[in-house]
Write an enzyme that holds these catalytic residues in place. Structure first.
Site, PDB file in Angstrom:
ATOM      1  N   HIS A 193       0.707  -1.026  -0.076  1.00 38.18           N
ATOM      2  CA  HIS A 193      -0.065   0.086   0.114  1.00 38.18           C
ATOM      3  C   HIS A 193       0.843   1.308  -0.034  1.00 38.18           C
ATOM      4  O   HIS A 193       0.272   2.308  -0.226  1.00 38.18           O
ATOM      5  CB  HIS A 193      -1.073   0.010   1.156  1.00 38.18           C
ATOM      6  CG  HIS A 193      -2.191   0.732   1.022  1.00 38.18           C
ATOM      7  ND1 HIS A 193      -2.518   1.700   1.868  1.00 38.18           N
ATOM      8  CD2 HIS A 193      -3.149   0.972   0.103  1.00 38.18           C
ATOM      9  CE1 HIS A 193      -3.480   2.341   1.641  1.00 38.18           C
ATOM     10  NE2 HIS A 193      -4.180   1.606   0.566  1.00 38.18           N
ATOM     11  N   LYS A 195       3.127   4.395  -1.307  1.00 37.29           N
ATOM     12  CA  LYS A 195       3.011   5.035  -2.407  1.00 37.29           C
ATOM     13  C   LYS A 195       4.154   6.332  -2.459  1.00 37.29           C
ATOM     14  O   LYS A 195       4.326   6.999  -1.651  1.00 37.29           O
ATOM     15  CB  LYS A 195       1.527   5.779  -2.621  1.00 37.29           C
ATOM     16  CG  LYS A 195       0.579   5.055  -2.295  1.00 37.29           C
ATOM     17  CD  LYS A 195      -0.453   5.593  -1.273  1.00 37.29           C
ATOM     18  CE  LYS A 195      -1.836   4.608  -1.081  1.00 37.29           C
ATOM     19  NZ  LYS A 195      -2.322   3.630  -1.587  1.00 37.29           N
ATOM     20  N   HIS A 556      -9.766   9.973   1.287  1.00 36.55           N
ATOM     21  CA  HIS A 556      -8.608   8.826   0.987  1.00 36.55           C
ATOM     22  C   HIS A 556      -7.356   9.193   1.741  1.00 36.55           C
ATOM     23  O   HIS A 556      -6.402   8.610   1.870  1.00 36.55           O
ATOM     24  CB  HIS A 556      -8.324   8.548  -0.533  1.00 36.55           C
ATOM     25  CG  HIS A 556      -7.458   7.203  -0.952  1.00 36.55           C
ATOM     26  ND1 HIS A 556      -6.234   7.348  -1.091  1.00 36.55           N
ATOM     27  CD2 HIS A 556      -7.884   6.036  -0.746  1.00 36.55           C
ATOM     28  CE1 HIS A 556      -5.782   6.292  -1.331  1.00 36.55           C
ATOM     29  NE2 HIS A 556      -6.686   5.375  -1.108  1.00 36.55           N
TER      30      HIS A 556
END
Length: 714
Positions: A193, A195, A556
C-alpha cells in the site's frame, strides 16, 4: 518518535499538498501549493539518473497534466513519459507494483481492485522491457512458518457475531473447506500500500553557496540531489481532482477518459455522472529524509529481486544511487542537510515510519535494530502505529485527522464486552482490531476534562468505505466503525458525567466526526437529463442522479496534525491492516519545523509555519463559503467556539446536501456531519430517520456480515 528503526533526520524539508491539482484560477486557497501532479510530472521529466516508483497501483494511461501542458505542449501519459525517459534519456526507471493475486492475464487484467498491475507489466514488456517492472505479492502462499497455519486458522475461524433482536448469537464454526478457503484468501489480499516516487533533481543555484558549490560555472553539469513524493495519492484512475471536487461539470473535459465511480457502478452512466470526488493529501520530501524514502524503495526492490530469483548480474540489481554517489554525481544528503539546518529558517526535522516485515523488504532482526520486533522469526517494523500513538499522546491542544478508515480498539467495543469475561469469543472479538489509536484519542480527551482543559479532536472520514455501500464487506467495516466511535463517545460522556465543571458541554464539543460531500446545481447538462423525474431509489439509474445531483467525496487521506506543530502524512489507514506491520505495507513521514515552536509546554507557535498553513488550507477547502471563521478561531481549533462554529456550518451544509428537489446552487461547503447523532451518554443513533445513508438502502450502523473474514475488514 522514539524506538523506531529509522531515526529523526535533521536538515530535511517537507512540502504539503492537498488533492492532485489546484486550478490556477482558484483564489480560495491562497496558502496551498498549486499542483502536486504538475510538480511530479516536471520532476519525472527532468530526472537524469533514475526514477523509482512503488505503488498499490500505477496506471500507465494516467494523464497527470490536464489544465495546461508542460513546456510548450508536452503532456503525455505516465506510461509514455516513463518509457521515453528510459528509452531516449537513458534514465533507470523502476516500477514496483503490488501483484494483485486476483488479476489474471487475459481473463481479468484489472484484478479485484482495479489496480491494473498486469496491464502495467504488459505495457512496458511490449515496449522492450527497458522500464524495469517487478510485481510483488504481499504474502506468498509458501511464506508461513511451521505452526503458522494453525494460528491463522484459529484467528480466521473466529465465531462471527451478529446483532439480533434477542441479543448476540454465534454462527458457529465454519467447515474445514471454508476455513481453508479463508486462509487462502487472507494470504493473498493483503496489499503493498506504500505510495512513493523518488527521482534525482537539479540543485537550485540559490542553494549552491551553502553547499560549497559557488564556483560551478554556468553550463557545467551539476551534481544532483534526491526528491521523494510520499502520501495517499495512488498514480491511478479516478484520483485526479481539485479542491472543488466537481461531479458533473468536468466529465467531458478534465475527466474525459477518466471516469471513476466505485460506489454505484451499475446505476450511474459515465456519460451522465456523477463521478466520485476524491480528496487526498501528499508530501514532497527533500534532503536527509528523502534518502530514507529511497532506502525503503531499494530494500523492497532487492527483496523482490530475490523473490523472483533475479540473477546476481542482472541490471535490475544495480545499485544505481550508490554508484552515482561514489562517482560524485550526487550531493551527499548529509551536506544538504547541514546547509538546511544552519541556513533555512523553515527547516524541518522529519522521520520515516513504516508498516512492513521481512517478507517484503530487507529487514534486520529485533536484536539488530531498535524499533523492530520479531514475529515467527521475522523482523517487523510497525513504527507507523507507534508514531500515531506517540503524537496523539503528546498533543496539547488538538488533533486534526483525515483518514480513509477509522476502526480499532476492539477490546473496548460493546460487542466485545457483551461476552462474559474469560469467554473465548470475547478474546476473539478483542483481537479483531486491537490497536489503540481510537482509545488513545478518547483517553487524551478524558484527561483534558479531568484537568478542566480544552482539547478538541476533529475527524474527517468517508461517508462509507469505497464500494457499493450495501455490500457485505462495506457493511461489516461500517459496523466496526460504529463500535469504535461509540466506545469513544461513551468514554467522553462518562468523563463529563464525573466532572462538575462541564455541565454545559456535550461529547461532541470534544470529538467531532465529519465527512465530505458535494452537490452541484444544474448547468450545461442535456435538457432531457435535467428534466428527468425524481426517482425514489438509486436502482433507477442516471435519471435519479441528474435530479438530486449529489455524491459523497471520498476521503482517501492519511493525515494527523497535532497542535499545528507536528504532521504525520503517508499511506497508512487507521485500522489493523495498516498498523499491524504484518498485513498491508505502509509508509508515512512525521515532521515538524523546530524554529516554528509549539512543541513544548507553554512554547508559543510562531506564525509562518507550514503545518498550520496546510491545516488552514484544508479547512478553507472543506468549509468553502459556508462559514467565515475569525483569525482567532481559525488559529485555535481547540476552542469550544471554534468546534461549535465548524459543527454548525457542517450542519447547514448537511441540510442543503439532503434537501429534496433539484439544487439551485452549488453546495456552500463540502464539510458535513458524519450521519450519526450522539446521545448524552455517548450512545449513537443514525442521523436519518430511515437509518440509511442518503440515496442508498445501506444502514449507517452497518452489520457484521458473518460471511467475510474479520481479518480482511479490520
Amino acid at each position: 518518535v522514539p524506538f523506531c528503526m529509522h531515526e529523526l533526520r535533521r536538515g530535511s524539508k517537507l512540502s504539503l499538498f492537498q488533492d492532485a491539482h489546484a486550478m490556477s484560477y482558484d483564489r480560495a486557497l491562497p496558502n496551498a501549493r498549486r499542483a502536486l501532479w504538475e510538480e511530479m510530472y516536471a520532476a519525472i521529466a527532468q530526472a537524469e539518473r533514475f526514477i523509482f516508483i512503488c505503488g498499490w497501483s500505477v496506471w500507465t494511461e494516467l494523464r497527470m497534466l490536464r489544465e495546461r501542458a508542460w513546456r510548450g505542449g508536452d503532456s503525455v501519459s505516465l506510461g509514455e513519459l516513463l518509457q521515453r525517459k528510459a528509452e531516449k534519456d537513458g534514465v533507470v526507471v523502476r516500477v514496483l507494483v503490488w501483484d494483485d493475486p486476483f488479476s489474471v492475464p487475459v481473463v481479468a487484467l484489472n484484478g479485484a481492485m482495479a489496480t491494473h498491475d498486469e496491464r502495467t507489466a504488459a505495457y512496458f514488456a511490449r515496449r522492450g522491457g527497458i522500464v524495469q517492472v517487478l510485481k510483488q505479492t504481499r504474502l506468498a502462499a509458501d511464506a508461513a512458518e511451521p505452526g503458522e497455519e494453525e494460528e491463522e486458522k484459529q484467528e480466521e475461524d473466529a465465531i462471527y457475531v451478529e446483532e439480533s433482536s434477542t441479543g448476540l448469537r454465534s454462527r458457529g464454526s465454519a467447515s474445514v473447506a471454508a476455513v481453508k478457503q479463508r486462509l487462502f484468501t487472507t494470504r493473498l489480499v493483503f496489499t503493498h500500500h506504500q505510495k512513493a516516487v523518488i527521482v534525482d533533481a537539479e540543485v537550485p543555484r540559490a542553494a549552491m553557496p551553502a553547499l560549497g558549490m559557488a564556483s560551478v560555472p554556468f553550463g557545467a553539469r551539476l551534481p544532483r540531489r534526491l526528491v521523494a513524493y510520499v502520501g495517499g495519492l495512488d498514480l491511478a484512475d479516478g484520483r485526479w481532482d481539485t479542491p472543488e471536487h466537481p461531479l458533473f461539470r468536468t466529465l467531458e473535459t478534465l475527466h474525459a477518459g477518466d471516469f471513476h465511480q466505485a460506489n454505484f457502478p451499475t446505476s450511474i452512466d459515465s456519460a451522465v455522472g456523477p463521478r466520485e470526488g476524491w480528496h487526498d493529501v501528499h508530501a514532497v520530501a527533500e534532503a536527509a529524509i528523502a534518502k530514507d524514502v529511497l532506502m525503503n524503495f531499494n530494500s523492497r526492490w532487492f527483496a523482490a529481486c530475490d523473490a523472483v530469483r533475479e540473477p546476481l548480474n542482472s541490471p535490475l540489481r544495480e545499485r544505481v544511487y550508490e554508484q552515482a554517489l561514489a562517482r560524485g554525481w550526487f550531493i551527499p544528503s548529509e551536506r544538504e542537510a547541514a546547509a538546511l539546518e544552519h541556513g533555512d529558517p523553515g527547516v524541518w526535522h522529519a522521520q520515516m515510519v513504516r508498516s512492513i516485515d521481512a517478507r517484503s523488504c530487507m529487514m534486520p532482526s529485533a536484536a539488530q535494530s531498535d524499533g523492530v520486533f520479531d514475529k515467527k522469526g521475522r523482523g517487523v517494523d510497525a513504527s507507523v502505529y507507534r508514531a500515531y500513538v506517540h503524537h496523539i499522546r503528546r498533543a496539547r491542544r488538538f488533533v486534526y485527522i483525515e483518514n480513509q478508515y477509522f476502526l480499532g480498539s476492539s477490546a473496548a467495543w460493546a460487542v466485545t464486552a457483551a461476552w462474559p469475561a474469560g469467554h473465548r469469543k470475547r478474546k476473539l472479538m478483542a483481537n479483531i482490531s486491537p490497536h489503540v489509536v481510537p482509545l488513545e484519542i478518547a483517553l487524551r480527551i478524558e484527561r483534558a476534562i479531568e484537568r478542566n482543559e480544552r482539547f478538541s479532536a476533529y475527524l474527517v472520514i468517508p461517508m462509507w468505505p469505497e464500494g457499493p455501500p450495501d455490500s457485505l464487506a462495506v457493511r461489516e467495516i461500517l459496523f466496526w466503525q460504529w463500535q469504535t466511535l461509540e466506545l469513544m463517545y461513551k468514554r467522553i460522556a462518562a468523563a463529563l458525567a464525573r466532572s462538575s465543571k462541564h455541565s454545559h458541554e456535550s461529547p461532541t464539543d470534544f470529538l467531532a466526526v465529519f465527512t465530505l460531500g458535494n452537490r452541484e446545481k444544474a448547468d450545461a447538462r442535456p435538457a432531457s437529463a435535467a428534466a428527468a423525474p425524481l426517482q425514489p431509489l438509486v436502482s433507477n439509474g442516471s435519471q435519479y442522479w441528474t435530479k438530486v445531483r449529489r455524491q459523497p467525496i471520498y476521503v482517501h487521506s492519511k493525515l494527523i496534525i497535532a497542535d499545528d506543530a507536528v504532521v504525520v502524512i503517508g499511506s497508512a489507514n487507521i485500522n489493523e491492516r495498516s498498523l499491524a506491520g504484518t498485513r498491508d505495507t505502509e509508509i508515512a513521514l512525521c515532521g515538524y519545523q523546530p524554529k516554528m515552536g509549539g512543541l513544548l509546554k507553554d512554547e508559543p507557535l510562531r506564525s509562518g509555519g507550514e503545518i498550520a498553513r496546510f491545516r488552514k488550507s484544508l479547512w478553507s477547502e472543506h468549509l468553502g463559503t459556508s462559514v467565515t471563521l475569525s483569525e482567532d478561531l481559525m488559529n485555535n481549533p481547540e476552542r469550544l467556539e471554534t468546534m461549535r462554529a465548524v459543527a454548525e456550518a457542517a450542519g447547514r451544509n448537511w441540510d442543503e446536501y439532503t434537501a429534496p428537489g433539484v439544487p439551485t446552487r452549488d453546495l456552500a461547503g463540502h464539510l458535513i456531519p458524519y450521519p450519526i447523532e450522539v446521545q448524552a451518554d455517548g450512545t449513537l443513533r443514525a442521523r436519518t430517520t430511515s437509518g440509511l445513508f442518503p440515496d442508498t438502502n445501506a444502514s449507517i450502523r452497518g452489520k457484521d456480515a458473518g460471511h467475510v473474514p474479520n481479518i480482511l475488514t479490520t
